[in-house]
Design an enzyme around this catalytic site. Structure first.
Site, short mmCIF file in Angstrom:
data_model
loop_
_atom_site.label_atom_id
_atom_site.label_comp_id
_atom_site.label_asym_id
_atom_site.label_seq_id
_atom_site.Cartn_x
_atom_site.Cartn_y
_atom_site.Cartn_z
N HIS A 1 -5.83 -5.94 3.46
CA HIS A 1 -5.06 -4.84 3.55
C HIS A 1 -4.30 -5.04 5.03
O HIS A 1 -5.23 -4.89 5.98
CB HIS A 1 -5.58 -3.66 3.16
CG HIS A 1 -5.80 -3.45 1.98
ND1 HIS A 1 -5.34 -2.71 1.03
CD2 HIS A 1 -6.84 -3.95 0.89
CE1 HIS A 1 -5.64 -2.73 -0.21
NE2 HIS A 1 -6.57 -3.61 -0.08
N GLN B 1 -5.04 -0.64 -4.68
CA GLN B 1 -5.91 -1.71 -5.21
C GLN B 1 -6.58 -1.31 -6.29
O GLN B 1 -6.63 -1.95 -7.42
CB GLN B 1 -6.69 -2.43 -4.06
CG GLN B 1 -7.27 -3.64 -4.63
CD GLN B 1 -8.23 -4.43 -3.73
OE1 GLN B 1 -7.69 -4.46 -2.45
NE2 GLN B 1 -9.24 -5.13 -4.13
N CYS C 1 -2.82 -2.69 6.68
CA CYS C 1 -3.15 -1.53 7.13
C CYS C 1 -4.64 -1.29 7.90
O CYS C 1 -4.80 -0.46 8.87
CB CYS C 1 -3.22 -0.07 6.22
SG CYS C 1 -4.07 -0.38 4.67
N CYS D 1 0.96 -1.22 0.01
CA CYS D 1 0.00 0.13 0.02
C CYS D 1 0.73 1.26 -0.21
O CYS D 1 1.80 1.53 1.01
CB CYS D 1 -0.92 -0.13 1.14
SG CYS D 1 -1.85 1.55 1.96
N GLU D 2 0.85 2.10 -0.80
CA GLU D 2 1.43 3.27 -1.00
C GLU D 2 1.32 4.44 0.19
O GLU D 2 2.13 5.26 0.19
CB GLU D 2 1.33 4.15 -2.39
CG GLU D 2 0.06 4.74 -2.62
CD GLU D 2 -0.10 5.04 -3.89
OE1 GLU D 2 -0.87 6.20 -4.14
OE2 GLU D 2 0.55 4.69 -4.93
N HIS D 3 0.04 4.05 0.78
CA HIS D 3 -0.27 5.05 2.02
C HIS D 3 0.50 4.91 3.25
O HIS D 3 1.19 5.72 4.02
CB HIS D 3 -1.70 5.04 2.11
CG HIS D 3 -2.46 5.48 1.20
ND1 HIS D 3 -3.75 5.06 1.01
CD2 HIS D 3 -2.10 6.58 0.24
CE1 HIS D 3 -4.26 5.70 -0.13
NE2 HIS D 3 -3.40 6.51 -0.64
N HIS D 4 0.72 3.29 3.35
CA HIS D 4 1.55 3.17 4.65
C HIS D 4 2.72 2.27 4.54
O HIS D 4 3.54 1.86 5.68
CB HIS D 4 0.47 2.31 5.63
CG HIS D 4 -0.78 3.22 5.94
ND1 HIS D 4 -1.86 3.03 5.38
CD2 HIS D 4 -0.87 3.96 7.10
CE1 HIS D 4 -2.79 3.82 5.77
NE2 HIS D 4 -2.39 4.53 6.90
#
Length: 193
Positions: A154, A126, A156, A85-88
């Site tokens: 996920h 995703q 996260c 995941c590019e956010h976390h």
């Protein structure tokens, strides 16, 4: 990839959380993570120039085709994948299902799995992953239509924040003859289950 920068970053994170980076169990951790990241993010093309074709590898993967009956439905299901995941920068993983209608040419069976893997091995969402796979099949296989379904868990959602292990996220994208064709969409969904 710049392994030294990755190692330096990992050391800073470990120090930032209050760890002793000289502790026996952590001494080799920065190097391990740098090596792991070269594998996990192998889909990032270091030679890619933003203005040039960013899908050169996928185009090559899907270039090997074979003659087949036009209009045939092909489904490759349960393609396991993992991504970050590019956010976390936490993993998400699951299964991708790729269905397409042949224009008279089909890809080798491993080619769809390799396409999923290529797009998954980069910082990702995703929703974007689902779209990239569908668009690549349409563009490089010249399919009459494509439907991609991805179901993933996920980390996260599991490890932090709401902490709901086992929660799955489903995304799907339809292109070409699949768009607005509920009968065809339902047929693929039944085949996937």
């Amino acid at each position: 990839m710049d392994k030294e920068k990755i190692k330096d970053g990992v050391k800073l994170i470990l120090e930032g959380i209050g760890e002793d980076i000289s502790r026996e169990g952590l001494i080799e951790t920065p190097d391990r993570i740098a090596r792991m990241y070269t594998e996990v993010f192998a889909g990032i093309d270091k030679d890619r120039v933003p203005s040039e074709d960013s899908d050169a590898v996928v185009r090559e993967i899907l270039s090997k085709t074979f003659e087949a009956q036009k209009g045939q439905l092909i489904l490759e299901k349960d393609i396991t994948f993992y991504s970050m995941c590019e956010h976390h920068l936490l993993p998400f993983y699951g299964k991708a299902h790729v269905a397409y209608i042949s224009d008279g040419r089909v890809a080798g069976l491993s080619k769809l799995a390799r396409t999923v893997e290529e797009y998954a091995k980069r910082p990702q969402l995703q929703e974007r992953l689902t779209t990239q796979i569908a668009d690549a099949v349409m563009k490089y296989l010249h399919a009459e239509g494509v439907m991609v379904v991805i179901e993933a868990e996920h980390m996260c959602m599991t490890m932090r924040g709401v902490r709901k292990p086992g929660t799955k996220t489903l995304t799907y994208v339809c292109r070409g003859v699949f768009e607005n064709n509920d009968e065809l969409i339902n047929r693929v969904l039944m085949m996937v289950r």
